[in-house]
Motif scaffolding. Structure first.
Motif, PDB file in Angstrom:
ATOM      1  N   GLU A   1     -11.065  -5.531  33.336  1.00 45.42           N
ATOM      2  CA  GLU A   1     -11.401  -4.282  32.668  1.00 45.42           C
ATOM      3  C   GLU A   1     -10.780  -3.143  33.462  1.00 45.42           C
ATOM      4  O   GLU A   1     -10.943  -3.076  34.685  1.00 45.42           O
ATOM      5  N   LEU A   2     -10.062  -2.259  32.774  1.00 45.65           N
ATOM      6  CA  LEU A   2      -9.440  -1.107  33.418  1.00 45.65           C
ATOM      7  C   LEU A   2      -9.862   0.160  32.687  1.00 45.65           C
ATOM      8  O   LEU A   2      -9.808   0.222  31.462  1.00 45.65           O
ATOM      9  N   SER A   3     -10.262   1.165  33.434  1.00 45.58           N
ATOM     10  CA  SER A   3     -10.559   2.442  32.804  1.00 45.58           C
ATOM     11  C   SER A   3      -9.245   3.125  32.437  1.00 45.58           C
ATOM     12  O   SER A   3      -8.211   2.853  33.032  1.00 45.58           O
ATOM     13  N   THR A   4      -9.292   4.001  31.473  1.00 43.42           N
ATOM     14  CA  THR A   4      -8.089   4.704  31.035  1.00 43.42           C
ATOM     15  C   THR A   4      -8.120   6.183  31.403  1.00 43.42           C
ATOM     16  O   THR A   4      -7.162   6.901  31.156  1.00 43.42           O
ATOM     17  N   ASP A   5      -9.220   6.615  32.011  1.00 42.27           N
ATOM     18  CA  ASP A   5      -9.380   8.010  32.415  1.00 42.27           C
ATOM     19  C   ASP A   5      -8.632   8.228  33.730  1.00 42.27           C
ATOM     20  O   ASP A   5      -8.984   7.625  34.747  1.00 42.27           O
ATOM     21  N   PRO A   6      -7.588   9.063  33.753  1.00 39.69           N
ATOM     22  CA  PRO A   6      -6.824   9.250  34.987  1.00 39.69           C
ATOM     23  C   PRO A   6      -7.634   9.844  36.126  1.00 39.69           C
ATOM     24  O   PRO A   6      -7.267   9.711  37.297  1.00 39.69           O
ATOM     25  N   GLN A   7      -8.746  10.482  35.792  1.00 45.03           N
ATOM     26  CA  GLN A   7      -9.572  11.113  36.824  1.00 45.03           C
ATOM     27  C   GLN A   7     -10.755  10.248  37.249  1.00 45.03           C
ATOM     28  O   GLN A   7     -11.545  10.649  38.108  1.00 45.03           O
ATOM     29  N   ASP A   8     -10.861   9.074  36.666  1.00 43.26           N
ATOM     30  CA  ASP A   8     -11.947   8.160  37.032  1.00 43.26           C
ATOM     31  C   ASP A   8     -11.453   6.727  36.865  1.00 43.26           C
ATOM     32  O   ASP A   8     -11.791   6.044  35.902  1.00 43.26           O
ATOM     33  N   GLN A   9     -10.646   6.276  37.811  1.00 42.80           N
ATOM     34  CA  GLN A   9     -10.053   4.955  37.736  1.00 42.80           C
ATOM     35  C   GLN A   9     -11.007   3.884  38.242  1.00 42.80           C
ATOM     36  O   GLN A   9     -11.523   3.964  39.357  1.00 42.80           O
ATOM     37  N   ARG A  10     -11.238   2.879  37.406  1.00 40.68           N
ATOM     38  CA  ARG A  10     -12.085   1.755  37.767  1.00 40.68           C
ATOM     39  C   ARG A  10     -11.385   0.454  37.404  1.00 40.68           C
ATOM     40  O   ARG A  10     -10.804   0.339  36.328  1.00 40.68           O
ATOM     41  N   VAL A  11     -11.457  -0.502  38.311  1.00 33.27           N
ATOM     42  CA  VAL A  11     -10.891  -1.824  38.075  1.00 33.27           C
ATOM     43  C   VAL A  11     -12.017  -2.829  38.272  1.00 33.27           C
ATOM     44  O   VAL A  11     -12.602  -2.922  39.363  1.00 33.27           O
ATOM     45  N   VAL A  12     -12.330  -3.577  37.219  1.00 27.99           N
ATOM     46  CA  VAL A  12     -13.423  -4.545  37.261  1.00 27.99           C
ATOM     47  C   VAL A  12     -12.879  -5.911  36.877  1.00 27.99           C
ATOM     48  O   VAL A  12     -12.208  -6.062  35.852  1.00 27.99           O
ATOM     49  N   VAL A  13     -13.159  -6.899  37.698  1.00 33.62           N
ATOM     50  CA  VAL A  13     -12.699  -8.265  37.438  1.00 33.62           C
ATOM     51  C   VAL A  13     -13.911  -9.199  37.435  1.00 33.62           C
ATOM     52  O   VAL A  13     -14.635  -9.281  38.429  1.00 33.62           O
ATOM     53  N   GLY A  14     -14.126  -9.847  36.303  1.00 38.85           N
ATOM     54  CA  GLY A  14     -15.246 -10.770  36.206  1.00 38.85           C
ATOM     55  C   GLY A  14     -16.581 -10.123  36.505  1.00 38.85           C
ATOM     56  O   GLY A  14     -17.486 -10.751  37.066  1.00 38.85           O
ATOM     57  N   GLY A  15     -16.712  -8.832  36.158  1.00 40.09           N
ATOM     58  CA  GLY A  15     -17.956  -8.118  36.380  1.00 40.09           C
ATOM     59  C   GLY A  15     -18.086  -7.485  37.752  1.00 40.09           C
ATOM     60  O   GLY A  15     -19.058  -6.783  38.025  1.00 40.09           O
ATOM     61  N   THR A  16     -17.089  -7.695  38.628  1.00 41.61           N
ATOM     62  CA  THR A  16     -17.122  -7.127  39.980  1.00 41.61           C
ATOM     63  C   THR A  16     -16.179  -5.929  40.060  1.00 41.61           C
ATOM     64  O   THR A  16     -15.003  -6.039  39.693  1.00 41.61           O
ATOM     65  N   ASP A  17     -16.696  -4.810  40.531  1.00 46.29           N
ATOM     66  CA  ASP A  17     -15.869  -3.617  40.708  1.00 46.29           C
ATOM     67  C   ASP A  17     -15.000  -3.806  41.950  1.00 46.29           C
ATOM     68  O   ASP A  17     -15.512  -3.864  43.073  1.00 46.29           O
ATOM     69  N   VAL A  18     -13.691  -3.912  41.744  1.00 44.24           N
ATOM     70  CA  VAL A  18     -12.769  -4.148  42.855  1.00 44.24           C
ATOM     71  C   VAL A  18     -11.822  -2.965  43.044  1.00 44.24           C
ATOM     72  O   VAL A  18     -10.763  -3.098  43.642  1.00 44.24           O
ATOM     73  N   THR A  19     -12.222  -1.801  42.535  1.00 43.29           N
ATOM     74  CA  THR A  19     -11.372  -0.618  42.579  1.00 43.29           C
ATOM     75  C   THR A  19     -10.856  -0.342  43.978  1.00 43.29           C
ATOM     76  O   THR A  19      -9.661  -0.084  44.178  1.00 43.29           O
ATOM     77  N   ALA A  20     -11.749  -0.372  44.960  1.00 42.03           N
ATOM     78  CA  ALA A  20     -11.351  -0.102  46.341  1.00 42.03           C
ATOM     79  C   ALA A  20     -10.724  -1.329  46.992  1.00 42.03           C
ATOM     80  O   ALA A  20      -9.743  -1.221  47.735  1.00 42.03           O
TER      81      ALA A  20
END
Length: 235
Positions: free
Chosen positions: A72-91
């Motif tokens: 799952e990837l957010s599309t908001d350039p000011q709030d980027q989030r990367v989630v894989v299998g329910g885990t937030d791995v943005t950082a």
């Protein structure tokens, strides 16, 4: 911003430290359109493989993982989030641990067509939802979206790129920090250049050299290109 002929699509490529990610996000925010970080997709797959115990040198296993990547990837350039299998791995996908391994995934010739098609699909969906999209990576202008209205190559001198990435990763651009960053940046570019061309602009791609530009100037330079090309498209 929706043009008379359809959504505004902007493809931006460039090497590490050229400013493409930060500039692309700022451009998308300024234009009020969605954003896609395609590099995050390769990083997310790298994280997923390591998390699932997949050997990154087993090309077939990595391809199989790419086919079922629960991303799952957010599309908001000011709030980027990367989630894989329910885990937030943005950082986590930005850590040195992932950066040092991602080329094994990004240079897998079986993986690239899978993620490239996923990128095309995401670009189309984002453009429909927000009226446009800024997608950035290493082969967006040539392979993923060669028909994008605006195609740019952001580049910068090796010195400038190392200085920026050192400041980003280590919080400093002194000699020690630059030395610690050099191998990661230059090796990644060298490895990835075996499967994609992002150092020289292809035909129809506008080059923006950010070596002597600060962040705001880099954003303005890209926006100027967008305004010019979008204006021509409406004429």
């Amino acid at each position: 911003m929706t043009r008379e002929t359809g959504p505004l699509t902007i493809a931006i490529d460039g090497p590490s430290g050229s400013g493409k990610s930060s500039v692309s996000k700022a451009v998308a925010a300024e234009l009020g359109v969605g954003y896609l970080d395609t590099g995050a997709m390769y990083r997310a797959l790298t994280w997923w493989c390591l998390d699932q115990g997949v050997d990154l040198t087993d090309e077939g296993a990595v391809v199989a993982a790419a086919e079922v990547l629960p991303l799952e990837l957010s599309t908001d350039p000011q709030d980027q989030r990367v989630v894989v299998g329910g885990t937030d791995v943005t950082a986590e996908i930005r850590t040195t641990a992932i950066s040092s391994e991602v080329s094994k995934v990004a240079t897998n010739t079986g993986v690239r067509p899978i993620l490239q098609q996923a990128q095309r699909d995401r670009m189309a969906a984002i453009a429909r939802e927000t009226g446009g999209v800024v997608a950035e990576g290493r082969d967006i202008t040539t392979v993923v979206a060669p028909d994008a209205l605006v195609r740019l190559l952001l580049t910068a001198s090796e010195e400038a790129r190392l200085r920026r990435r050192s400041a980003e990763v280590h919080g400093s651009a002194d000699e020690e920090a630059i030395a610690a960053t050099r191998d990661q940046v230059l090796r990644r570019d060298r490895d990835d250049s075996a499967v994609s061309q992002f150092t020289v602009a292809a035909d129809g791609v506008v080059t923006v050299d950010t070596s002597d530009l600060d962040f705001d100037e880099s954003v303005e330079a890209v926006l100027a290109v967008v305004a010019s090309l979008a204006g021509h498209a409406r004429d």
